[in-house]
Design an enzyme around this catalytic site. Sequence first.
Site, PDB file in Angstrom:
ATOM      1  N   LYS A 219       0.838  -1.221   0.000  1.00  0.00           N
ATOM      2  CA  LYS A 219       0.000   0.000   0.000  1.00  0.00           C
ATOM      3  C   LYS A 219       0.860   1.252   0.000  1.00  0.00           C
ATOM      4  O   LYS A 219       2.047   1.219   0.337  1.00  0.00           O
ATOM      5  CB  LYS A 219      -0.932   0.001   1.215  1.00  0.00           C
TER       6      LYS A 219
ATOM      7  N   GLY B  71      10.049  -0.971   4.085  1.00  0.00           N
ATOM      8  CA  GLY B  71       9.988   0.121   3.115  1.00  0.00           C
ATOM      9  C   GLY B  71       8.833   1.073   3.343  1.00  0.00           C
ATOM     10  O   GLY B  71       8.626   1.997   2.572  1.00  0.00           O
ATOM     11  N   GLY B  72       8.028   0.826   4.375  1.00  0.00           N
ATOM     12  CA  GLY B  72       6.859   1.678   4.628  1.00  0.00           C
ATOM     13  C   GLY B  72       5.714   1.379   3.677  1.00  0.00           C
ATOM     14  O   GLY B  72       4.832   2.212   3.473  1.00  0.00           O
TER      15      GLY B  72
ATOM     16  N   GLY C 192       3.996  -1.770   3.859  1.00  0.00           N
ATOM     17  CA  GLY C 192       3.107  -2.799   4.426  1.00  0.00           C
ATOM     18  C   GLY C 192       3.319  -4.204   3.878  1.00  0.00           C
ATOM     19  O   GLY C 192       2.357  -4.979   3.814  1.00  0.00           O
ATOM     20  N   GLY C 193       4.556  -4.555   3.539  1.00  0.00           N
ATOM     21  CA  GLY C 193       4.820  -5.898   2.993  1.00  0.00           C
ATOM     22  C   GLY C 193       4.559  -7.000   4.010  1.00  0.00           C
ATOM     23  O   GLY C 193       3.897  -8.005   3.695  1.00  0.00           O
ATOM     24  N   GLY C 194       5.048  -6.814   5.224  1.00  0.00           N
ATOM     25  CA  GLY C 194       4.820  -7.819   6.265  1.00  0.00           C
ATOM     26  C   GLY C 194       3.325  -7.954   6.553  1.00  0.00           C
ATOM     27  O   GLY C 194       2.811  -9.060   6.738  1.00  0.00           O
ATOM     28  N   SER C 195       2.628  -6.838   6.542  1.00  0.00           N
ATOM     29  CA  SER C 195       1.180  -6.866   6.794  1.00  0.00           C
ATOM     30  C   SER C 195       0.464  -7.661   5.700  1.00  0.00           C
ATOM     31  O   SER C 195      -0.469  -8.422   5.976  1.00  0.00           O
ATOM     32  CB  SER C 195       0.618  -5.443   6.831  1.00  0.00           C
ATOM     33  N   ALA C 196       0.920  -7.490   4.449  1.00  0.00           N
ATOM     34  CA  ALA C 196       0.330  -8.242   3.337  1.00  0.00           C
ATOM     35  C   ALA C 196       0.606  -9.736   3.510  1.00  0.00           C
ATOM     36  O   ALA C 196      -0.272 -10.575   3.263  1.00  0.00           O
ATOM     37  CB  ALA C 196       0.894  -7.747   2.004  1.00  0.00           C
TER      38      ALA C 196
ATOM     39  N   ASP D 242      -1.647  -2.285  10.128  1.00  0.00           N
ATOM     40  CA  ASP D 242      -1.869  -2.239   8.681  1.00  0.00           C
ATOM     41  C   ASP D 242      -2.446  -3.544   8.119  1.00  0.00           C
ATOM     42  O   ASP D 242      -2.745  -3.625   6.928  1.00  0.00           O
ATOM     43  CB  ASP D 242      -0.548  -1.960   7.945  1.00  0.00           C
TER      44      ASP D 242
HETATM   45  P1  ATP Z   1       4.594  -0.774   7.563  1.00  0.00           P
HETATM   46  O1  ATP Z   1       4.535   0.042   6.304  1.00  0.00           O
HETATM   47  O2  ATP Z   1       3.409  -1.684   7.731  1.00  0.00           O
HETATM   48  O3  ATP Z   1       4.929   0.013   8.776  1.00  0.00           O
HETATM   49  P2  ATP Z   1       7.068  -1.817   6.533  1.00  0.00           P
HETATM   50  O4  ATP Z   1       6.625  -2.049   5.131  1.00  0.00           O
HETATM   51  O5  ATP Z   1       7.900  -0.609   6.790  1.00  0.00           O
HETATM   52  O6  ATP Z   1       5.810  -1.809   7.464  1.00  0.00           O
HETATM   53  P3  ATP Z   1       7.722  -4.595   6.744  1.00  0.00           P
HETATM   54  O7  ATP Z   1       8.543  -4.950   5.565  1.00  0.00           O
HETATM   55  O8  ATP Z   1       6.285  -4.947   6.713  1.00  0.00           O
HETATM   56  O9  ATP Z   1       7.896  -3.046   7.040  1.00  0.00           O
HETATM   57  O10 ATP Z   1       8.382  -5.272   8.051  1.00  0.00           O
HETATM   58  C1  ATP Z   1       8.942  -4.599   9.120  1.00  0.00           C
HETATM   59  C2  ATP Z   1       9.711  -5.546  10.081  1.00  0.00           C
HETATM   60  O11 ATP Z   1       9.008  -6.747  10.321  1.00  0.00           O
HETATM   61  C3  ATP Z   1      11.076  -5.934   9.572  1.00  0.00           C
HETATM   62  O12 ATP Z   1      12.000  -5.410  10.481  1.00  0.00           O
HETATM   63  C4  ATP Z   1      11.138  -7.443   9.597  1.00  0.00           C
HETATM   64  O13 ATP Z   1      12.279  -7.888  10.280  1.00  0.00           O
HETATM   65  C5  ATP Z   1       9.881  -7.877  10.337  1.00  0.00           C
HETATM   66  N1  ATP Z   1       9.154  -8.973   9.641  1.00  0.00           N
HETATM   67  C6  ATP Z   1       8.518 -10.001  10.226  1.00  0.00           C
HETATM   68  N2  ATP Z   1       7.921 -10.780   9.303  1.00  0.00           N
HETATM   69  C7  ATP Z   1       8.159 -10.244   8.103  1.00  0.00           C
HETATM   70  C8  ATP Z   1       7.788 -10.587   6.783  1.00  0.00           C
HETATM   71  N3  ATP Z   1       7.053 -11.666   6.500  1.00  0.00           N
HETATM   72  N4  ATP Z   1       8.193  -9.769   5.794  1.00  0.00           N
HETATM   73  C9  ATP Z   1       8.916  -8.653   6.064  1.00  0.00           C
HETATM   74  N5  ATP Z   1       9.320  -8.310   7.287  1.00  0.00           N
HETATM   75  C10 ATP Z   1       8.942  -9.077   8.316  1.00  0.00           C
END
Ligand code: ATP
Length: 310
Positions: free
Chosen positions: A16, A105-106, A108-112, A144
């Site tokens: 997102k 990266g901000g 929401g990859g982990g959330s997905a 997220d």
């Molecule tokens: P958001 O935008 O939701 O704040 P983000 O995109 O910045 O999140 P993500 O890549 O979702 O960050 O993940 C953040 C942290 O979660 C990372 O430090 C990682 O170590 C941990 N993590 C746990 N599970 C996962 C996963 N399946 N994919 C990515 N990171 C993960």
Amino acid sequence: MTRAPRTSVRAKAPGKVNVFLRVGSLMDDGYHDVAIAYQALSLSEEVRVSHADRLSVEVSGTVELSRVPLDGTNIAIQAARLLAARTGYTGGARIEIEKHVPVTGGMGGGSADAAATLLALDALWGTELPRDEMLELARKLGADVPFAFTGGTAIGTGRGDELSPALASGTFHWVLALAEFGLSTPEVYAELDRHRSRHAPGVLHVDDAPTVDADVLQALRAGDPRMLAEVLHNDLQAAALHLSPSLAQTLELGEENGALAGIISGSGPTVAFLAADRDSALELQVALSAAQLRVVRATGPVHGARIVSD
Ligand code: ATP
């Protein structure tokens, strides 16, 4: 007719961009209320689950994977544990994640990953949890995660997880400049708090209950990229730029090369540029790539988590 048990299930869920993010004042519990306008992007994660005695996770994909944990702290394993605990399911699963959304990266990859895992395992295990209960589990996994589940365009309030759909039309074209490094969401919020405490109260007005500006909703409803470009806003942007000053050059470069506007996505460090149309997005992608940036294109809004096939 009874359906044969599935041996594996695949599900997809979108990354997102926050086209608007306002952060309220710091609460006693250390959190902030936020008001977010989310748009789900065509950059998505794919999760495949199959039966196994215990839970395990493997990760592949097109993004830098070194920061993704492979133990019980992976959010996909947490999602599986939560679903098993909620439904009383006692078996395990092999979870294979194909990542395309940049890590930390901000976007929401982990959330997905969490949303896709919940949906896929519910189908594999035959637990058939009602959608509202699934959203409740999603909320427990992260602010997220409910949006990765529902997708489209939505407004999130509270921690960002109290969702209401927003009317939207058309397709927006984005060019995303990916950074080599990650930014931790809690660190960016802490920097924002430090910034706010440096400024005398009264000079800086901070809402306790922030809302999304009406002109953002209007631009999304109209499907008009020029209108939306005028009102893109992220309260975390200054904090992210303070922690990673080089992102300012990336923003400038995009705006010099035809972007209507650029914004730090969520807590960064991905920079999202809004383009007028597909051709401008392509031109911008070429220009940023020539400047040695890692760039991907995406469109939004797209639908939320869904099963793609067995
Ligand atoms: P958001 O935008 O939701 O704040 P983000 O995109 O910045 O999140 P993500 O890549 O979702 O960050 O993940 C953040 C942290 O979660 C990372 O430090 C990682 O170590 C941990 N993590 C746990 N599970 C996962 C996963 N399946 N994919 C990515 N990171 C993960």
